[in-house]
Scaffold this motif. Structure first.
Motif, mmCIF file in Angstrom:
data_model
loop_
_atom_site.group_PDB
_atom_site.id
_atom_site.type_symbol
_atom_site.label_atom_id
_atom_site.label_comp_id
_atom_site.label_asym_id
_atom_site.label_seq_id
_atom_site.Cartn_x
_atom_site.Cartn_y
_atom_site.Cartn_z
ATOM 1 N N ALA A 1 33.468 -32.070 40.445
ATOM 2 C CA ALA A 1 34.237 -32.924 41.352
ATOM 3 C C ALA A 1 35.679 -32.524 41.585
ATOM 4 O O ALA A 1 36.548 -33.376 41.641
ATOM 5 N N SER A 2 35.979 -31.237 41.750
ATOM 6 C CA SER A 2 37.347 -30.827 42.072
ATOM 7 C C SER A 2 37.359 -29.866 43.252
ATOM 8 O O SER A 2 36.411 -29.113 43.477
ATOM 9 N N LYS A 3 38.457 -29.917 43.995
ATOM 10 C CA LYS A 3 38.755 -28.906 45.004
ATOM 11 C C LYS A 3 40.188 -28.472 44.779
ATOM 12 O O LYS A 3 40.965 -29.171 44.127
ATOM 13 N N ILE A 4 40.569 -27.311 45.310
ATOM 14 C CA ILE A 4 41.860 -26.734 44.963
ATOM 15 C C ILE A 4 43.007 -27.645 45.367
ATOM 16 O O ILE A 4 44.056 -27.679 44.717
ATOM 17 N N GLU A 5 42.817 -28.433 46.421
ATOM 18 C CA GLU A 5 43.868 -29.344 46.873
ATOM 19 C C GLU A 5 44.125 -30.475 45.884
ATOM 20 O O GLU A 5 45.149 -31.173 45.999
ATOM 21 N N ASP A 6 43.221 -30.679 44.942
ATOM 22 C CA ASP A 6 43.415 -31.730 43.946
ATOM 23 C C ASP A 6 44.453 -31.356 42.896
ATOM 24 O O ASP A 6 44.913 -32.222 42.142
ATOM 25 N N PHE A 7 44.817 -30.075 42.832
ATOM 26 C CA PHE A 7 45.747 -29.599 41.808
ATOM 27 C C PHE A 7 47.155 -29.516 42.383
ATOM 28 O O PHE A 7 47.358 -29.018 43.493
ATOM 29 N N ASP A 8 48.115 -30.005 41.620
ATOM 30 C CA ASP A 8 49.509 -29.967 42.042
ATOM 31 C C ASP A 8 49.932 -28.516 42.279
ATOM 32 O O ASP A 8 49.697 -27.654 41.421
ATOM 33 N N PRO A 9 50.555 -28.211 43.419
ATOM 34 C CA PRO A 9 50.902 -26.825 43.725
ATOM 35 C C PRO A 9 51.824 -26.178 42.693
ATOM 36 O O PRO A 9 51.692 -24.978 42.405
ATOM 37 N N VAL A 10 52.757 -26.954 42.143
ATOM 38 C CA VAL A 10 53.676 -26.396 41.143
ATOM 39 C C VAL A 10 52.923 -26.063 39.855
ATOM 40 O O VAL A 10 53.124 -24.995 39.254
ATOM 41 N N GLN A 11 52.046 -26.963 39.437
ATOM 42 C CA GLN A 11 51.251 -26.689 38.241
ATOM 43 C C GLN A 11 50.321 -25.501 38.468
ATOM 44 O O GLN A 11 50.168 -24.628 37.597
ATOM 45 N N LEU A 12 49.707 -25.449 39.639
ATOM 46 C CA LEU A 12 48.796 -24.347 39.949
ATOM 47 C C LEU A 12 49.544 -23.017 39.945
ATOM 48 O O LEU A 12 49.026 -22.005 39.458
ATOM 49 N N ALA A 13 50.764 -23.006 40.456
ATOM 50 C CA ALA A 13 51.561 -21.777 40.435
ATOM 51 C C ALA A 13 51.853 -21.334 39.006
ATOM 52 O O ALA A 13 51.845 -20.129 38.701
ATOM 53 N N ALA A 14 52.092 -22.289 38.111
ATOM 54 C CA ALA A 14 52.328 -21.944 36.711
ATOM 55 C C ALA A 14 51.074 -21.364 36.071
ATOM 56 O O ALA A 14 51.149 -20.403 35.294
ATOM 57 N N TYR A 15 49.922 -21.932 36.378
ATOM 58 C CA TYR A 15 48.672 -21.388 35.842
ATOM 59 C C TYR A 15 48.468 -19.951 36.329
ATOM 60 O O TYR A 15 48.117 -19.059 35.551
ATOM 61 N N ARG A 16 48.666 -19.742 37.633
ATOM 62 C CA ARG A 16 48.452 -18.410 38.201
ATOM 63 C C ARG A 16 49.387 -17.388 37.574
ATOM 64 O O ARG A 16 48.972 -16.262 37.258
ATOM 65 N N ALA A 17 50.646 -17.764 37.401
ATOM 66 C CA ALA A 17 51.609 -16.834 36.812
ATOM 67 C C ALA A 17 51.174 -16.416 35.418
ATOM 68 O O ALA A 17 51.355 -15.268 35.005
ATOM 69 N N ALA A 18 50.581 -17.338 34.676
ATOM 70 C CA ALA A 18 50.142 -17.033 33.313
ATOM 71 C C ALA A 18 48.884 -16.177 33.313
ATOM 72 O O ALA A 18 48.813 -15.148 32.637
ATOM 73 N N TRP A 19 47.868 -16.584 34.048
ATOM 74 C CA TRP A 19 46.581 -15.890 33.935
ATOM 75 C C TRP A 19 46.544 -14.549 34.666
ATOM 76 O O TRP A 19 45.577 -13.798 34.513
ATOM 77 N N ARG A 20 47.572 -14.211 35.401
ATOM 78 C CA ARG A 20 47.637 -12.872 35.988
ATOM 79 C C ARG A 20 48.096 -11.818 34.977
ATOM 80 O O ARG A 20 48.059 -10.617 35.268
#
Length: 286
Positions: A177-196
């Protein structure tokens, strides 16, 4: 997070990154896979009027240490980091909250340091030993990543490294039950920065390798032990675990004082339903 102070503590030779804010009794918040302490950005500030809130990166994740050996990623080792961090910050006893891998780490802390944990909140997990020992086709399909990430290095690391955003976002959008728009953009950017980061990918793979190679045996040795402190189990009403298990029932014989509550959404309800999650935490911790 606004109003929080960033810190880095060396705990038995491992650097653990954290943020701290608020005032009152201490509570430690531990994130899960494939995230960082940024997952608490919409929740932690709601707790600071009543609590001193510490949000830490697990080893292998975010800005915390990423050692080489698989054995260094057991939930026991992760738990020692976090118990040591709280002692370094001057908190001998504290409330403990964890989601996903953070919840598995929190469960191990509650077993290994029972005198230090006032209360425990576990979010959207069934016991590690039970999941692995009684693996069903349904769970194996939904939680395939447990076995993909646990493959010998560098197989999963190389495949994920070709497009980390694609792989890890597929994880965020799975398990209910999730879509990418459900995630806060700032939090998502932090996740991406880490997992790259290649070392973070390796660390997360080692986390899953250790669950099979180390944690299963540790948990098998503790099957007759129960968490003594008051425990709250929160789980996603539409998540993969709720579809596959009676989630509260899986913890009934492992916790002496258990209460449970479903939160709207899937596995990542702390991201997608922070208001409901915060309200449940405040009611229980209060």
């Amino acid at each position: 997070m606004r109003g929080f102070q960033n810190g880095q503590a060396e705990i038995d030779g491992a650097e653990i990154a954290y943020e701290i804010g608020g005032s009152g009794p201490p509570v430690l918040l531990l994130h899960g896979f494939p995230q960082t302490r940024a997952m608490w950005s919409a929740i932690a500030p709601r707790l600071t009027d009543s609590f001193t809130v510490v949000c830490a990166d697990l080893r292998g994740y975010g800005k915390s240490a990423k050692p080489e050996a698989v054995a260094d990623y057991s939930f026991r080792e992760m738990g020692r980091d976090q118990a040591g961090l709280m002692r370094e910050l001057g908190f001998e006893r504290f409330d403990l909250v964890g989601h996903d891998r953070g919840a598995r780490t929190a469960h191990r802390i509650a077993l290994d340091f029972p005198d230090r944990i006032k209360s425990l909140v576990l979010m959207d997990i069934v016991p590690t030993h039970l999941l692995l020992d009684q693996l069903s086709m349904q769970v194996a399909k939904a939680y395939y990543h447990w076995f993909f990430l646990a493959q010998p290095a560098p197989f999963p690391e190389r495949l994920i490294g070709a497009d980390p955003d694609y792989y890890f976002e597929s994880c965020l959008l799975g398990w209910g039950a999730s879509k990418i728009e459900d995630f806060d953009p700032v939090q998502l950017a932090a996740y991406r920065a880490a997992w790259r980061d290649a070392d973070t990918i390796r660390g997360m793979c080692n986390d899953y390798r250790a669950a099979i190679e180390v944690d299963f045996a540790l948990d098998a040795a503790d099957l007759d032990r129960r968490v003594a402190c008051p425990t709250l189990l929160l789980y996603g009403a539409d998540g993969a675990m709720a579809q596959a298990y009676d989630v509260p029932g899986t913890w009934a014989d492992r916790c002496a004082d258990l209460r449970a509550m479903a939160i709207p959404g899937g596995h990542f309800f702390p991201d997608t339903a922070p208001e409901e999650t915060s309200a449940a935490l405040l009611e229980f911790l209060g």
